[in-house]
Design a protein around this motif. Structure first.
Motif, PDB file in Angstrom:
ATOM      1  N   GLY A 341      62.527  44.160  34.555  1.00  0.00           N
ATOM      2  CA  GLY A 341      61.400  44.163  35.481  1.00  0.00           C
ATOM      3  C   GLY A 341      60.122  44.453  34.731  1.00  0.00           C
ATOM      4  O   GLY A 341      59.927  45.538  34.199  1.00  0.00           O
ATOM      5  N   ASN A 342      59.247  43.457  34.632  1.00  0.00           N
ATOM      6  CA  ASN A 342      57.988  43.644  33.915  1.00  0.00           C
ATOM      7  C   ASN A 342      57.064  44.558  34.715  1.00  0.00           C
ATOM      8  O   ASN A 342      56.965  44.430  35.931  1.00  0.00           O
ATOM      9  CB  ASN A 342      57.334  42.279  33.693  1.00  0.00           C
ATOM     10  CG  ASN A 342      56.351  42.317  32.561  1.00  0.00           C
ATOM     11  OD1 ASN A 342      55.806  43.376  32.250  1.00  0.00           O
ATOM     12  ND2 ASN A 342      56.117  41.181  31.930  1.00  0.00           N
ATOM     13  N   THR A 343      56.361  45.460  34.035  1.00  0.00           N
ATOM     14  CA  THR A 343      55.488  46.397  34.757  1.00  0.00           C
ATOM     15  C   THR A 343      54.055  45.885  34.872  1.00  0.00           C
ATOM     16  O   THR A 343      53.261  46.445  35.613  1.00  0.00           O
ATOM     17  CB  THR A 343      55.453  47.764  34.043  1.00  0.00           C
ATOM     18  OG1 THR A 343      54.944  47.573  32.725  1.00  0.00           O
ATOM     19  CG2 THR A 343      56.825  48.393  33.982  1.00  0.00           C
ATOM     20  N   VAL A 344      53.717  44.827  34.117  1.00  0.00           N
ATOM     21  CA  VAL A 344      52.317  44.372  34.100  1.00  0.00           C
ATOM     22  C   VAL A 344      52.154  43.103  34.925  1.00  0.00           C
ATOM     23  O   VAL A 344      52.915  42.141  34.779  1.00  0.00           O
ATOM     24  CB  VAL A 344      51.837  44.134  32.650  1.00  0.00           C
ATOM     25  CG1 VAL A 344      50.374  43.672  32.639  1.00  0.00           C
ATOM     26  CG2 VAL A 344      51.985  45.402  31.819  1.00  0.00           C
ATOM     27  N   LEU A 345      51.136  43.114  35.798  1.00  0.00           N
ATOM     28  CA  LEU A 345      50.831  41.965  36.650  1.00  0.00           C
ATOM     29  C   LEU A 345      49.549  41.294  36.171  1.00  0.00           C
ATOM     30  O   LEU A 345      48.623  41.960  35.700  1.00  0.00           O
ATOM     31  CB  LEU A 345      50.627  42.417  38.099  1.00  0.00           C
ATOM     32  CG  LEU A 345      51.848  43.023  38.787  1.00  0.00           C
ATOM     33  CD1 LEU A 345      51.444  43.706  40.092  1.00  0.00           C
ATOM     34  CD2 LEU A 345      52.904  41.952  39.062  1.00  0.00           C
ATOM     35  N   LEU A 346      49.509  39.958  36.306  1.00  0.00           N
ATOM     36  CA  LEU A 346      48.275  39.217  36.084  1.00  0.00           C
ATOM     37  C   LEU A 346      47.740  38.797  37.446  1.00  0.00           C
ATOM     38  O   LEU A 346      48.443  38.127  38.209  1.00  0.00           O
ATOM     39  CB  LEU A 346      48.543  37.984  35.221  1.00  0.00           C
ATOM     40  CG  LEU A 346      47.356  37.017  35.075  1.00  0.00           C
ATOM     41  CD1 LEU A 346      46.200  37.679  34.338  1.00  0.00           C
ATOM     42  CD2 LEU A 346      47.783  35.740  34.358  1.00  0.00           C
ATOM     43  N   VAL A 347      46.518  39.211  37.763  1.00  0.00           N
ATOM     44  CA  VAL A 347      45.901  38.865  39.046  1.00  0.00           C
ATOM     45  C   VAL A 347      44.745  37.926  38.753  1.00  0.00           C
ATOM     46  O   VAL A 347      43.881  38.241  37.915  1.00  0.00           O
ATOM     47  CB  VAL A 347      45.383  40.131  39.767  1.00  0.00           C
ATOM     48  CG1 VAL A 347      44.907  39.788  41.168  1.00  0.00           C
ATOM     49  CG2 VAL A 347      46.474  41.188  39.832  1.00  0.00           C
ATOM     50  N   SER A 348      44.738  36.762  39.407  1.00  0.00           N
ATOM     51  CA  SER A 348      43.669  35.793  39.134  1.00  0.00           C
ATOM     52  C   SER A 348      42.994  35.349  40.430  1.00  0.00           C
ATOM     53  O   SER A 348      43.434  35.693  41.523  1.00  0.00           O
ATOM     54  CB  SER A 348      44.242  34.590  38.371  1.00  0.00           C
ATOM     55  OG  SER A 348      45.337  34.048  39.058  1.00  0.00           O
ATOM     56  N   ASN A 349      41.921  34.571  40.257  1.00  0.00           N
ATOM     57  CA  ASN A 349      41.073  34.103  41.366  1.00  0.00           C
ATOM     58  C   ASN A 349      40.407  35.271  42.107  1.00  0.00           C
ATOM     59  O   ASN A 349      40.211  35.246  43.314  1.00  0.00           O
ATOM     60  CB  ASN A 349      41.853  33.221  42.351  1.00  0.00           C
ATOM     61  CG  ASN A 349      40.924  32.325  43.164  1.00  0.00           C
ATOM     62  OD1 ASN A 349      39.942  31.797  42.633  1.00  0.00           O
ATOM     63  ND2 ASN A 349      41.180  32.192  44.443  1.00  0.00           N
ATOM     64  N   LEU A 350      40.044  36.301  41.350  1.00  0.00           N
ATOM     65  CA  LEU A 350      39.327  37.447  41.930  1.00  0.00           C
ATOM     66  C   LEU A 350      37.856  37.092  42.126  1.00  0.00           C
ATOM     67  O   LEU A 350      37.319  36.212  41.440  1.00  0.00           O
ATOM     68  CB  LEU A 350      39.439  38.648  40.989  1.00  0.00           C
ATOM     69  CG  LEU A 350      40.837  39.265  40.854  1.00  0.00           C
ATOM     70  CD1 LEU A 350      40.917  40.142  39.605  1.00  0.00           C
ATOM     71  CD2 LEU A 350      41.191  40.077  42.099  1.00  0.00           C
ATOM     72  N   ASN A 351      37.206  37.775  43.045  1.00  0.00           N
ATOM     73  CA  ASN A 351      35.764  37.630  43.236  1.00  0.00           C
ATOM     74  C   ASN A 351      35.083  38.485  42.161  1.00  0.00           C
ATOM     75  O   ASN A 351      34.998  39.702  42.275  1.00  0.00           O
ATOM     76  CB  ASN A 351      35.383  38.107  44.639  1.00  0.00           C
ATOM     77  CG  ASN A 351      33.901  37.951  44.910  1.00  0.00           C
ATOM     78  OD1 ASN A 351      33.080  37.960  43.996  1.00  0.00           O
ATOM     79  ND2 ASN A 351      33.557  37.815  46.181  1.00  0.00           N
ATOM     80  N   GLU A 352      34.598  37.825  41.091  1.00  0.00           N
ATOM     81  CA  GLU A 352      34.134  38.607  39.927  1.00  0.00           C
ATOM     82  C   GLU A 352      32.834  39.361  40.205  1.00  0.00           C
ATOM     83  O   GLU A 352      32.499  40.302  39.493  1.00  0.00           O
ATOM     84  CB  GLU A 352      34.003  37.726  38.686  1.00  0.00           C
ATOM     85  CG  GLU A 352      33.188  36.477  38.843  1.00  0.00           C
ATOM     86  CD  GLU A 352      33.284  35.601  37.585  1.00  0.00           C
ATOM     87  OE1 GLU A 352      32.534  35.887  36.637  1.00  0.00           O
ATOM     88  OE2 GLU A 352      34.107  34.674  37.572  1.00  0.00           O
ATOM     89  N   GLU A 353      32.107  38.955  41.253  1.00  0.00           N
ATOM     90  CA  GLU A 353      30.882  39.693  41.611  1.00  0.00           C
ATOM     91  C   GLU A 353      31.223  41.050  42.235  1.00  0.00           C
ATOM     92  O   GLU A 353      30.447  41.988  42.149  1.00  0.00           O
ATOM     93  CB  GLU A 353      30.052  38.888  42.636  1.00  0.00           C
ATOM     94  CG  GLU A 353      29.717  37.461  42.215  1.00  0.00           C
ATOM     95  CD  GLU A 353      28.832  37.442  40.985  1.00  0.00           C
ATOM     96  OE1 GLU A 353      27.888  38.265  40.927  1.00  0.00           O
ATOM     97  OE2 GLU A 353      29.101  36.635  40.072  1.00  0.00           O
ATOM     98  N   MET A 354      32.363  41.135  42.890  1.00  0.00           N
ATOM     99  CA  MET A 354      32.688  42.307  43.715  1.00  0.00           C
ATOM    100  C   MET A 354      33.767  43.211  43.121  1.00  0.00           C
ATOM    101  O   MET A 354      33.772  44.419  43.330  1.00  0.00           O
ATOM    102  CB  MET A 354      33.178  41.855  45.100  1.00  0.00           C
ATOM    103  CG  MET A 354      32.231  40.937  45.848  1.00  0.00           C
ATOM    104  SD  MET A 354      30.860  41.840  46.551  1.00  0.00           S
ATOM    105  CE  MET A 354      31.690  42.799  47.812  1.00  0.00           C
ATOM    106  N   VAL A 355      34.726  42.626  42.409  1.00  0.00           N
ATOM    107  CA  VAL A 355      35.929  43.376  42.043  1.00  0.00           C
ATOM    108  C   VAL A 355      35.618  44.459  41.001  1.00  0.00           C
ATOM    109  O   VAL A 355      34.772  44.270  40.124  1.00  0.00           O
ATOM    110  CB  VAL A 355      37.037  42.421  41.545  1.00  0.00           C
ATOM    111  CG1 VAL A 355      36.724  41.866  40.155  1.00  0.00           C
ATOM    112  CG2 VAL A 355      38.399  43.108  41.556  1.00  0.00           C
TER     113      VAL A 355
END
Length: 537
Positions: A341-355
């Motif tokens: 079970g990998n512990t690291v997640l890749l999160v994409s398509n974030l709102n880069e102005e807000m996140v």
């Protein structure tokens, strides 16, 4: 060539499947017009068939790598969802079989299906490919057992009663209304992904389509077999069972729908017969017509099925000590999940102005203890998030992938990184990387914490706790309205005014409110705790 050939590789799967040892019969320059195959090396059990050297489709399929103890019935059952099975030859000594279907179209559908999803018998992957033979010519006197089984199964298939593998009294067998099952999962303390469902239900026949969704804050699925018989078998064997030990209880009934219309192949819905479908990022998996038909279906059972401790074995998902969903999923062969079970997640398509790292920490912290967050310097719409363990990363991925955060549909997948690196000392990375390892806000630090039992998918209704006596309903309504959404309903818990339910108008608004207001200081040293609720007001 008239002699008996004992090592025959019949049909080559395009690609990587190796030939059987010592065989040259499939070489392109071989020009035999007929072939003799023996079963168990016994000279009497043989058949002659037309030999095709081009690996083209045929209604005869060659099945390899069969478990030693496998039965004719189990092999026949592989073909039943695709059409009538007209002949079978078992080569027990070689762990192989030949299966003949009534039409070439049925065989093509079957091969296409099983090339997209690996078939398993007795938890062992097997290989199916076109045979070089156009038809099976078996010596019926010597193949009597297989023929008898074939006749019995065909009879069963036409009378809609279960095939082998389930022993039920005749009174329990009712004609199956539909090849589509409706599945509700109770006590869902760990994520149940589309792949886990496919793994479990494939043991009863070929699963053609699955649609998963959340309705009334409950995880549900519609699952379609090729044949109502398989649906009936699965329902009889699995209804009331637990996927993981003492949780994730299956409640199964027949759907009134007889065919599912899957528009997208993603983590919420899949048509295994059509690998060409788009992923339709963020589109609802449920066709509106299906949703309307579904709404008419009455609820299955009034009360949740009691969890049956240790009822894990029928589902063949290992009983990991804490029902470790990711590890278990890895061991049952879920693609993309390592057994650890990998512990690291890749999160994409974030709102880069807000996140910000803090907003990701708060949202992902609903499903596990976030250790580190890194927004990528050269790609600020993507971030790496390190969770405390593989179960938590799996949990966060299954609940948050496809949700809306700051107006954008985020994608969550497992990263190939093992850890999130902190910037070198003295290097300013503009606050894009944060270490939360010692945060006092971790929800799951205490073993056996009640928070483990209150993990639910994002929903419009939020559960609030730690409310001081001086704070009234209007105060909370105003506070939550200030996050930019609309408060639709509010209700204090009768017995305990420290807790309340508050409903926003959309799930996206609720996600925003949770990010903004979890740990908000309400005064009197009370910090508000916010989580998603499975209830509605």
């Amino acid at each position: 060539m008239d002699g008996i050939v004992t090592d025959v590789a019949v049909g080559v799967k395009r690609g990587s499947d190796e030939l059987l040892s010592g065989s040259v019969l499939n070489s392109p320059n071989s020009n035999m017009s007929s072939m003799v195959v023996t079963a168990n090396g016994n000279d009497n059990k043989k058949f002659k068939a037309e030999d095709k050297m081009d690996g083209a489709p045929s209604r005869v399929l060659h099945i390899r790598k069969l478990p030693g103890e496998v039965t004719e019935t189990e092999v026949i059952a592989l073909g039943l969802p695709f059409g009538k099975v007209t002949n079978i030859l078992m080569l027990k000594g070689k762990n192989q079989a030949f299966l003949e279907l009534a039409t070439e179209e049925a065989a093509i559908t079957m091969v296409n299906y099983y090339s997209a999803v690996t078939p398993h018998l007795r938890n062992q992957p097997i290989y199916i490919q076109y045979s070089n033979h156009k038809e099976l010519k078996t010596d019926n006197t010597l193949n009597q057992r297989a023929q008898a089984v074939l006749q019995a199964v065909t009879a069963v298939q036409t009378t809609n009663t279960p095939i082998s593998g389930t022993t039920v009294s005749e009174s329990a067998v009712t004609p199956a209304q539909s090849p589509v099952l409706r599945i509700i999962i109770d006590n869902m303390y760990y994520p149940v992904t589309l792949d886990v469902l496919h793994q479990i239900f494939s043991k009863f026949g070929a699963v053609l389509k699955i649609i998963t969704f959340t309705k009334n804050n409950q995880f549900q699925a519609l699952l379609q077999y090729g044949d109502p018989v398989n649906a009936q078998q699965a329902k009889l064997a699995l209804d009331g069972q637990n996927i993981y030990n003492a949780c994730c209880t299956l409640r199964i009934d027949f759907s009134k729908l007889v065919n599912l219309n899957v528009k997208y192949n993603n983590d919420k819905s899949r048509d295994y017969t059509r690998p060409d479908l788009p992923s339709g990022d963020g589109q609802p998996a449920l066709d509106p017509a299906i949703a309307a038909a579904f709404a008419k279906e009455t609820s299955l059972l009034g009360l949740p099925v009691a969890a049956v401790p240790g009822a894990l074995s029928p589902l063949a998902i290992p009983n990991a000590a804490a029902a470790a969903a990711a590890a278990a999923a890895g061991r049952v062969g879920m693609p993309g999940v390592s057994a650890g079970g990998n512990t690291v997640l890749l999160v994409s398509n974030l709102n880069e102005e807000m996140v910000t790292p803090q907003s990701l920490f708060t949202l992902f912290g609903v499903y596990g203890d976030v250790q580190r967050v890194k927004i990528l310097y050269n790609k600020k719409d993507s971030a790496l998030i390190q969770m405390a363990d593989g179960n938590q990363s799996q949990l966060a991925m299954s609940h948050l992938n496809g949700q809306k955060m700051y107006g954008k549909i985020i994608r969550v997948t497992l990263s190939k990184h093992q850890t999130v690196q902190l910037p070198r000392e003295g290097l300013d990375d503009q606050g894009l990387t944060k270490d939360f390892g010692n945060s006092p806000l971790h929800r799951f630090k205490k073993p056996g914490s009640k928070n483990f039992q209150n993990i639910f998918p994002p929903s419009a209704t939020l559960h609030l706790s730690n409310i001081p006596p001086s704070v009234a309903e209007d105060d909370l309504r105003t506070l939550f309205a200030n996050t930019g959404g609309t408060v639709k309903a509010f209700k204090f818990f009768q017995r305990d005014h420290k807790m309340a339910l508050l409903q926003m108008s959309t799930v996206e608004e609720a996600i925003q409110a949770l990010i903004d207001l979890h740990n908000y200081n309400l005064g009197e040293n009370h910090h508000l705790r916010v989580s998603f609720s499975k209830s509605t007001i």
